[in-house]
Design a protein around this motif. Structure first.
Motif, PDB file in Angstrom:
ATOM      1  N   LEU A 253       2.245   0.910 -11.131  1.00 46.29           N
ATOM      2  CA  LEU A 253       0.865   0.905 -11.511  1.00 46.29           C
ATOM      3  C   LEU A 253       0.709   1.029 -12.944  1.00 46.29           C
ATOM      4  O   LEU A 253       0.623   1.052 -13.679  1.00 46.29           O
ATOM      5  CB  LEU A 253      -0.126   0.351  -9.904  1.00 46.29           C
ATOM      6  CG  LEU A 253      -1.528   0.748 -10.784  1.00 46.29           C
ATOM      7  CD1 LEU A 253      -1.864  -1.303 -11.488  1.00 46.29           C
ATOM      8  CD2 LEU A 253      -2.436   0.944  -9.880  1.00 46.29           C
ATOM      9  N   MET A 254       1.364   2.644 -12.115  1.00 48.56           N
ATOM     10  CA  MET A 254       0.974   3.607 -13.815  1.00 48.56           C
ATOM     11  C   MET A 254       1.519   3.761 -14.444  1.00 48.56           C
ATOM     12  O   MET A 254       1.405   3.695 -16.239  1.00 48.56           O
ATOM     13  CB  MET A 254       1.693   5.586 -13.371  1.00 48.56           C
ATOM     14  CG  MET A 254       0.350   5.430 -12.119  1.00 48.56           C
ATOM     15  SD  MET A 254      -1.289   5.773 -12.416  1.00 48.56           S
ATOM     16  CE  MET A 254      -1.577   7.228 -13.690  1.00 48.56           C
TER      17      MET A 254
ATOM     18  N   ALA B 175       1.015  -1.353   0.096  1.00 41.99           N
ATOM     19  CA  ALA B 175       0.411   0.118   0.006  1.00 41.99           C
ATOM     20  C   ALA B 175       0.634   1.397  -0.155  1.00 41.99           C
ATOM     21  O   ALA B 175       0.852   2.153   0.450  1.00 41.99           O
ATOM     22  CB  ALA B 175      -0.856  -0.056   1.563  1.00 41.99           C
ATOM     23  N   GLY B 176       2.212   1.176  -0.462  1.00 44.36           N
ATOM     24  CA  GLY B 176       2.543   2.276  -0.240  1.00 44.36           C
ATOM     25  C   GLY B 176       2.989   3.158  -1.644  1.00 44.36           C
ATOM     26  O   GLY B 176       2.374   2.904  -2.141  1.00 44.36           O
ATOM     27  N   CYS B 177       4.126   4.221  -1.906  1.00 43.39           N
ATOM     28  CA  CYS B 177       3.785   4.885  -2.872  1.00 43.39           C
ATOM     29  C   CYS B 177       5.062   4.396  -4.102  1.00 43.39           C
ATOM     30  O   CYS B 177       4.244   4.094  -5.354  1.00 43.39           O
ATOM     31  CB  CYS B 177       4.684   6.507  -2.450  1.00 43.39           C
ATOM     32  SG  CYS B 177       6.222   5.745  -1.988  1.00 43.39           S
ATOM     33  N   THR B 178       5.504   3.412  -3.968  1.00 43.01           N
ATOM     34  CA  THR B 178       6.340   2.761  -4.911  1.00 43.01           C
ATOM     35  C   THR B 178       5.494   1.759  -5.863  1.00 43.01           C
ATOM     36  O   THR B 178       5.439   1.593  -7.095  1.00 43.01           O
ATOM     37  CB  THR B 178       7.518   2.020  -4.509  1.00 43.01           C
ATOM     38  OG1 THR B 178       7.952   2.863  -4.294  1.00 43.01           O
ATOM     39  CG2 THR B 178       8.101   1.346  -5.406  1.00 43.01           C
ATOM     40  N   ILE B 179       4.564   0.804  -5.147  1.00 42.96           N
ATOM     41  CA  ILE B 179       3.556   0.446  -6.011  1.00 42.96           C
ATOM     42  C   ILE B 179       2.912   1.196  -6.768  1.00 42.96           C
ATOM     43  O   ILE B 179       2.490   0.762  -7.630  1.00 42.96           O
ATOM     44  CB  ILE B 179       2.694  -0.965  -4.656  1.00 42.96           C
ATOM     45  CG1 ILE B 179       1.879  -1.439  -5.912  1.00 42.96           C
ATOM     46  CG2 ILE B 179       1.962  -0.398  -4.198  1.00 42.96           C
ATOM     47  CD1 ILE B 179       2.653  -3.233  -5.929  1.00 42.96           C
ATOM     48  N   GLY B 180       2.213   2.654  -5.786  1.00 44.52           N
ATOM     49  CA  GLY B 180       1.025   3.095  -6.776  1.00 44.52           C
ATOM     50  C   GLY B 180       1.917   3.774  -8.658  1.00 44.52           C
ATOM     51  O   GLY B 180       1.006   3.711  -9.273  1.00 44.52           O
ATOM     52  N   GLY B 181       3.525   3.618  -8.341  1.00 38.43           N
ATOM     53  CA  GLY B 181       4.069   4.438  -9.110  1.00 38.43           C
ATOM     54  C   GLY B 181       4.121   3.496 -10.322  1.00 38.43           C
ATOM     55  O   GLY B 181       3.772   4.149 -11.625  1.00 38.43           O
TER      56      GLY B 181
END
Ligand SMILES: NC(=O)c1ccc[n+]([C@@H]2O[C@H](COP(=O)([O-])OP(=O)(O)OC[C@H]3O[C@@H](n4cnc5c(N)ncnc54)[C@H](OP(=O)(O)O)[C@@H]3O)[C@@H](O)[C@H]2O)c1
Length: 279
Positions: free
Chosen positions: A249-250, A241-247
């Motif tokens: 995914l994009m 649920a951190g920022c890296t997995i969000g990046g």
């Protein structure tokens, strides 16, 4: 200081002392593989000859015919379309039958170059990349019909002076040209884009670029030095649920994998055309 490359009285000439030719010359000179007296370079224009003579302190010439006779190694680094012209000139300039020819021309096969020469000179085909300029290039090479282990060793020594050197089978050359020959350009595009991204989220450009460059260098070294798969290293950076997995995914939404694969595929097709003399 490295062991000398040449026999006494013999020289190494770089025909096409442009970006790649001078990078290789500089590496060899810096590593003591040859002295400034033993090296020479040839270019098409007087301006390029003067620039190389000044920056490297070696003899340069537009009309290099009188230098060919003493050459023990000739490194050919003109654009692929000039290959036939250079081969003709070498034949007419007293090329010794034992002179080793090394070509870095994209797409030009050993068969094709040996055919243009029409001699039994030892020939090695190589594909370096521009980070050779700072001693961190990677070069692949393969021997032609008359190249012996001794010639391949000489070639390896030259390319080790500017980075890594790997002997490979020639049928890999077009793919390698598209991957590591063109590769620095892809990396620069990624770096430029990430630095812009840093500016977008509020960083000064210089700081963003420094962070991006060192991150790329450090990540490459992690892959080389740990021997771990990039996917495993990526997992280490990725908190649930951190920022890296969000990046990430994009990036996946933007089809980064297939875009990179298509880029290399397209570049490979173009190298094949270069090899057939179509560009
Ligand atoms: N750059 C890369 O990333 C890279 C990577 C791997 C392989 N290569 C290969 O390296 C070769 C050279 O590329 P480059 O990027 O170094 O090109 P470049 O900077 O344009 O250098 C070409 C050099 O050849 C000279 N030249 C042109 N025609 C000549 C002739 N007839 N006789 C003697 N010299 C001549 C040019 O002289 P002037 O400057 O006077 O015009 C220039 O010095 C290409 O075949 C390319 O496929 C390049």
């Amino acid at each position: 200081m490295s062991e000398e490359l040449l026999s006494p009285g013999r020289t190494l000439g770089v025909i096409g002392a442009g970006v790649m030719g001078t990078a290789l010359l500089k590496g060899m000179l810096d590593h003591g593989l040859l002295s400034r007296r033993q090296a020479w370079g040839a270019a098409k224009t007087e301006a390029s000859c003067e620039e190389v003579a000044q920056s490297l302190g070696i003899t340069t010439s537009r009309e290099y015919a009188d230098l060919v006779g003493d050459a023990e190694i000739l490194l050919i680094s003109v654009k692929p379309g000039q290959a036939a012209k250079v081969a003709e000139k070498l034949k007419a300039s007293g090329l010794r039958s034992d002179a080793l020819l090394i070509s870095v021309l994209a797409g030009v096969t050993t068969d094709r170059f040996e055919g243009m020469l029409g001699s039994e000179n030892p020939f090695v085909r190589a594909m370096p990349n521009t980070p050779c300029l700072v001693g961190h290039g990677v070069t692949v090479y393969c021997g032609g019909r008359w190249a012996t282990d001794k010639h391949l060793d000489l070639c390896k020594k030259i390319f080790l002076s500017v980075g890594k050197a790997l002997e490979v089978e020639e049928h890999y050359f077009n793919a390698i040209t598209a991957l590591s020959g063109s590769g620095p350009a892809y990396m620069y595009l990624v770096m430029e884009s990430l630095a812009d991204a840093g500016v977008r989220v509020g960083l000064p450009r210089d700081l963003a670029m420094e962070l991006v460059a060192q991150t790329m260098l450090g990540s490459a070294r992690m892959v080389q030095e740990t021997g771990r798969h990039p996917a495993a290293l990526r997992d280490d950076v990725t908190t649930p649920a951190g920022c890296t997995i969000g990046g990430l995914l994009m990036l996946e939404d933007g089809k980064i994998r297939s875009v990179l694969a298509r880029a290399v595929e397209e570049a490979t097709k173009i190298v094949e055309q270069l090899g057939r003399g179509k560009s």
